[in-house]
Enzyme design. Structure first.
Site, PDB file in Angstrom:
ATOM      1  N   LYS A 195       2.771  13.658  15.331  1.00 30.75           N
ATOM      2  CA  LYS A 195       3.336  14.701  16.192  1.00 30.75           C
ATOM      3  C   LYS A 195       4.319  15.589  15.440  1.00 30.75           C
ATOM      4  O   LYS A 195       4.194  16.824  15.441  1.00 30.75           O
ATOM      5  CB  LYS A 195       4.029  14.047  17.386  1.00 30.75           C
ATOM      6  CG  LYS A 195       4.794  15.021  18.289  1.00 30.75           C
ATOM      7  CD  LYS A 195       5.494  14.266  19.414  1.00 30.75           C
ATOM      8  CE  LYS A 195       6.339  15.201  20.271  1.00 30.75           C
ATOM      9  NZ  LYS A 195       7.000  14.463  21.392  1.00 30.75           N
TER      10      LYS A 195
ATOM     11  N   TYR B 166      -3.137  -6.634  16.757  1.00 25.49           N
ATOM     12  CA  TYR B 166      -3.288  -5.838  15.534  1.00 25.49           C
ATOM     13  C   TYR B 166      -4.564  -5.001  15.596  1.00 25.49           C
ATOM     14  O   TYR B 166      -4.545  -3.789  15.358  1.00 25.49           O
ATOM     15  CB  TYR B 166      -3.323  -6.761  14.317  1.00 25.49           C
ATOM     16  CG  TYR B 166      -3.460  -6.029  13.009  1.00 25.49           C
ATOM     17  CD1 TYR B 166      -2.355  -5.412  12.433  1.00 25.49           C
ATOM     18  CD2 TYR B 166      -4.682  -5.937  12.352  1.00 25.49           C
ATOM     19  CE1 TYR B 166      -2.467  -4.723  11.235  1.00 25.49           C
ATOM     20  CE2 TYR B 166      -4.815  -5.261  11.155  1.00 25.49           C
ATOM     21  CZ  TYR B 166      -3.694  -4.652  10.600  1.00 25.49           C
ATOM     22  OH  TYR B 166      -3.818  -3.962   9.413  1.00 25.49           O
TER      23      TYR B 166
ATOM     24  N   LYS C  75      -4.947  -0.821  15.793  1.00 28.30           N
ATOM     25  CA  LYS C  75      -5.644  -0.039  14.773  1.00 28.30           C
ATOM     26  C   LYS C  75      -6.813   0.749  15.371  1.00 28.30           C
ATOM     27  O   LYS C  75      -7.134   1.839  14.889  1.00 28.30           O
ATOM     28  CB  LYS C  75      -6.109  -0.951  13.635  1.00 28.30           C
ATOM     29  CG  LYS C  75      -4.955  -1.566  12.838  1.00 28.30           C
ATOM     30  CD  LYS C  75      -4.059  -0.505  12.215  1.00 28.30           C
ATOM     31  CE  LYS C  75      -2.998  -1.102  11.320  1.00 28.30           C
ATOM     32  NZ  LYS C  75      -2.146  -0.085  10.677  1.00 28.30           N
TER      33      LYS C  75
ATOM     34  N   ILE D 270       0.826  -1.204   0.000  1.00 30.01           N
ATOM     35  CA  ILE D 270       0.000   0.000   0.000  1.00 30.01           C
ATOM     36  C   ILE D 270       0.859   1.252   0.000  1.00 30.01           C
ATOM     37  O   ILE D 270       0.564   2.222  -0.708  1.00 30.01           O
ATOM     38  CB  ILE D 270      -0.956  -0.010   1.208  1.00 30.01           C
ATOM     39  CG1 ILE D 270      -2.000  -1.113   1.036  1.00 30.01           C
ATOM     40  CG2 ILE D 270      -1.654   1.341   1.361  1.00 30.01           C
ATOM     41  CD1 ILE D 270      -2.888  -1.317   2.252  1.00 30.01           C
TER      42      ILE D 270
ATOM     43  N   ASN E 185       1.797   5.431   7.035  1.00 26.55           N
ATOM     44  CA  ASN E 185       1.325   4.160   6.505  1.00 26.55           C
ATOM     45  C   ASN E 185       2.006   2.946   7.122  1.00 26.55           C
ATOM     46  O   ASN E 185       1.452   1.850   7.109  1.00 26.55           O
ATOM     47  CB  ASN E 185       1.542   4.154   4.984  1.00 26.55           C
ATOM     48  CG  ASN E 185       1.308   2.794   4.371  1.00 26.55           C
ATOM     49  OD1 ASN E 185       0.168   2.366   4.194  1.00 26.55           O
ATOM     50  ND2 ASN E 185       2.396   2.082   4.048  1.00 26.55           N
TER      51      ASN E 185
ATOM     52  N   ASP F 174      13.308   4.493  11.325  1.00 29.62           N
ATOM     53  CA  ASP F 174      12.458   3.569  12.064  1.00 29.62           C
ATOM     54  C   ASP F 174      11.390   4.417  12.756  1.00 29.62           C
ATOM     55  O   ASP F 174      11.710   5.236  13.626  1.00 29.62           O
ATOM     56  CB  ASP F 174      13.306   2.817  13.092  1.00 29.62           C
ATOM     57  CG  ASP F 174      12.501   1.867  13.964  1.00 29.62           C
ATOM     58  OD1 ASP F 174      11.258   1.939  13.960  1.00 29.62           O
ATOM     59  OD2 ASP F 174      13.123   1.055  14.672  1.00 29.62           O
TER      60      ASP F 174
END
Length: 242
Positions: free
Chosen positions: A127, A160, A164, A18, A93, A66
């Site tokens: 941020k 996960y 999210k 993506i 992403n 990172d």
């Protein structure tokens, strides 16, 4: 964004799937692109930069970092700002999946690894992109990677799904805080586009009856990129906190 603003975007996790599709689409839309991923993905980022140059005539900036490391995220935003002339769009992403694991069996370090990338990483990108956009005074777009799992988490993917859900909450809070600066904040929540990352999990999910090619139509990374393209556009100025 104002009509005369620069059009510069950072995409994290841009080496494949993506993220790569988003980078190529925004480059096609006219954005100057800063490509980000971890150092081990540098060769792939170089290849995508070359592809962008062939397609658009613009060479992309590569900002290896990172996203779980705050100092590196700050340096990434600084490098992109210096090389591109500012930041108008941040696409946070980068994300990771984890192997199927029931909550009662899940090692704590699996939970922590997923949250480090999917929640902490998105927070740090929001941020430092927001700080730069506020300093520039020309508004901007911050866009995060949620998932269909941010609305209904799947079994054996508790870390996960929870990470999210965190992205959705952060996005809604940031949208309220940053609206006064002309910055919109939204998150995209795709189903299961057939990327390299998801393909490795598809076989394991097949027993649940929804992931096999015979009964489930997979999207493509480009489908997600088209939505991000809209959220990054001037036309999306009235959409935030989604």
């Amino acid at each position: 964004m104002a009509a005369n603003s620069l059009r510069n975007a950072i995409i994290t996790g841009a080496s494949q799937g993506i993220g790569k599709a988003i980078a190529l689409r925004l480059a096609k839309d006219g954005f100057r692109i800063a490509l980000n991923d971890v150092p081990s993905k540098k060769e792939q980022l170089d290849s995508i930069s070359d592809e962008i140059e062939r397609r658009t005539g613009n060479k992309a900036c590569i900002a290896v970092a990172d996203v779980t490391n705050e100092g590196q995220v700050e340096e990434m935003v600084g490098k992109a700002t210096t090389e591109l002339g500012g930041i108008d769009v941040m696409v946070a992403n980068a994300g990771v999946l984890h192997e199927n694991s029931k909550i009662v069996d899940m090692p704590a370090d699996m939970w922590e690894k997923v949250f480090a990338v999917n929640a902490r990483g998105v927070f740090l990108c929001y941020k430092h992109a927001a700080r730069q956009m506020i300093a520039q005074g020309r508004g901007g777009r911050i866009i995060g990677a949620a998932s269909v799992a941010s609305k209904r988490a799947g079994m054996e993917h508790g870390a996960y799904g929870a990470s999210k859900f965190a992205v959705r909450g952060l996005t809604q809070a940031a949208a309220q805080e940053l609206g006064q600066y002309g910055i919109t904040v939204n998150a995209y929540a795709p189903g299961n586009p057939m990327t390299e990352k998801f393909a490795s999990h598809a076989e394991a999910l097949a027993p649940y009856g929804w992931s096999t090619p015979t009964n489930y139509k997979f999207g493509e990374p480009e489908d997600v990129a088209s939505l991000v393209s809209y959220l990054a556009s001037k036309e999306a100025h009235y959409i935030t906190g989604k």
